[in-house]
Design an enzyme around this catalytic site. Structure first.
Site, PDB file in Angstrom:
ATOM      1  N   GLN A  96     156.369  44.022 -21.156  1.00  0.00           N
ATOM      2  CA  GLN A  96     157.567  44.318 -20.361  1.00  0.00           C
ATOM      3  C   GLN A  96     158.008  45.759 -20.626  1.00  0.00           C
ATOM      4  O   GLN A  96     159.098  46.013 -21.121  1.00  0.00           O
ATOM      5  CB  GLN A  96     158.685  43.333 -20.699  1.00  0.00           C
ATOM      6  N   LYS A 191     141.633  44.984 -11.131  1.00  0.00           N
ATOM      7  CA  LYS A 191     142.287  43.719 -10.825  1.00  0.00           C
ATOM      8  C   LYS A 191     143.658  43.952 -10.208  1.00  0.00           C
ATOM      9  O   LYS A 191     144.264  45.015 -10.349  1.00  0.00           O
ATOM     10  CB  LYS A 191     142.436  42.858 -12.081  1.00  0.00           C
TER      11      LYS A 191
END
Length: 312
Positions: A96, A191
């Protein structure tokens, strides 16, 4: 100034291993909860005037382990510790590090602020999700790496025509560090994350056809990134016999079942997070107690850590 080590409950075997190498006993600590659920810690001996190292991974359950670390730090500060360092082998909330979708916190910055407020004068962490996290800390951060230990452990198991694979662009620099040690070519999987447990692969850069992939990453959480990379590599013609290497093996949820269904010959992780053997997967653990004991000894003696740090 005496050296004192406090072992948090998140990974007692690792703490005992560090203490054994240093030739000391961990300080006596008690951990519990009040009837209303509040966490409580009690240090059973004097820390006044000591150089104190609190060893605690913020692994699942992350919130409880983080709070225990903060309570230990505050107890040491109030009890007169001369110097206080947090040794956090796995640093939770490290993913985060930015606001990806707008109205959300930067959890890594908040946790870094909490650690400083709790009284830690320095933090030691191993193979963070991103080196940029150093910028979130107001106290010195020693970002050390277990890559040399893991690379040497996997060297004997390397198949012929091996290729190192970064399962996403975030692990590119990590893969390059392995490549310098093992002298292997590198490929990269592009990805796109769909959710916390699934991804889609947009392409592969590098030659993987006919090669045996060694996938390297900083952590394995749900196994979604590894699963997506394995399926994309097999589709691209890679040899369907994989080695997977990661510093932090969280392996939460159905990760073991998900990974066991893939053509993974062996997986190697460090013991930054305490893990249990599983019949589902060939999982080997590399101890990082020697690395962390060396870090603590050098810090205690005010010696350089330059050869142990992550340089990007």
């Amino acid at each position: 100034m005496s050296l004192l080590l406090l072992a948090g409950p998140s990974n007692v075997p690792l703490s005992l291993g560090i203490a054994g190498i240093l030739g000391i006993q961990p300080a006596d600590c008690e951990f519990g909860r009040f009837p209303d659920g509040e966490l409580h810690v009690l240090i059973g001996e004097s820390v006044r005037g000591a150089d104190v190292y609190v060893v605690q991974s913020t692994s699942p359950p992350v919130d409880a382990h983080l709070m225990q670390l903060l309570l230990l730090a505050d107890a040491c500060r109030r009890a007169g510790a001369a110097r206080l360092t947090g040794v956090v082998p796995y640093f939770g909330y490290s993913r985060q590090d930015r606001r990806a979708s707008g109205r959300e916190p930067i959890g890594a910055r908040l946790v870094a602020d909490l650690l400083a407020t709790g009284g830690l004068a320095r933090v030691v962490a191993v193979d963070l999700h991103t080196s940029a996290l150093e910028g979130t800390f107001s106290v010195p951060l020693e970002h050390v790496t277990a890559v040399p230990l893991l690379a040497e452990a996997v060297r004997a198991a390397l198949p012929e025509k091996a290729v190192l694979v970064s399962p996403d662009l975030g692990a590119t620099k990590l893969a390059e560090r392995y490549a310098r040690i093992l002298d292997l070519p590198v490929a990269f999987v592009h990805k796109q994350r769909v959710s916390g447990t699934s991804i889609t692969v947009r392409g592969i850069t590098g030659e993987v056809r006919g090669r045996a992939p060694v996938i390297v990453d900083d952590m394995i959480s749900t196994g979604g990134t590894i699963e997506g990379a394995v399926r994309a590599l097999v589709a691209a013609g890679a040899v369907p016999e994989f080695l997977v290497v990661a510093t932090h093996g969280l392996l939460v949820g159905d990760a073991l079942q998900r990974l066991a269904a893939l053509p993974i010959r062996s997986m190697l992780v460090s013991d930054s997070i305490e893990s249990k053997p599983s019949p589902l997967l060939s999982l080997r653990t590399v101890g990082i107690a020697p690395l962390l004991a060396d870090v603590i000894r050098r810090l205690h003696q005010d010696r350089s850590l330059s050869d142990l740090l992550v340089h990007t």
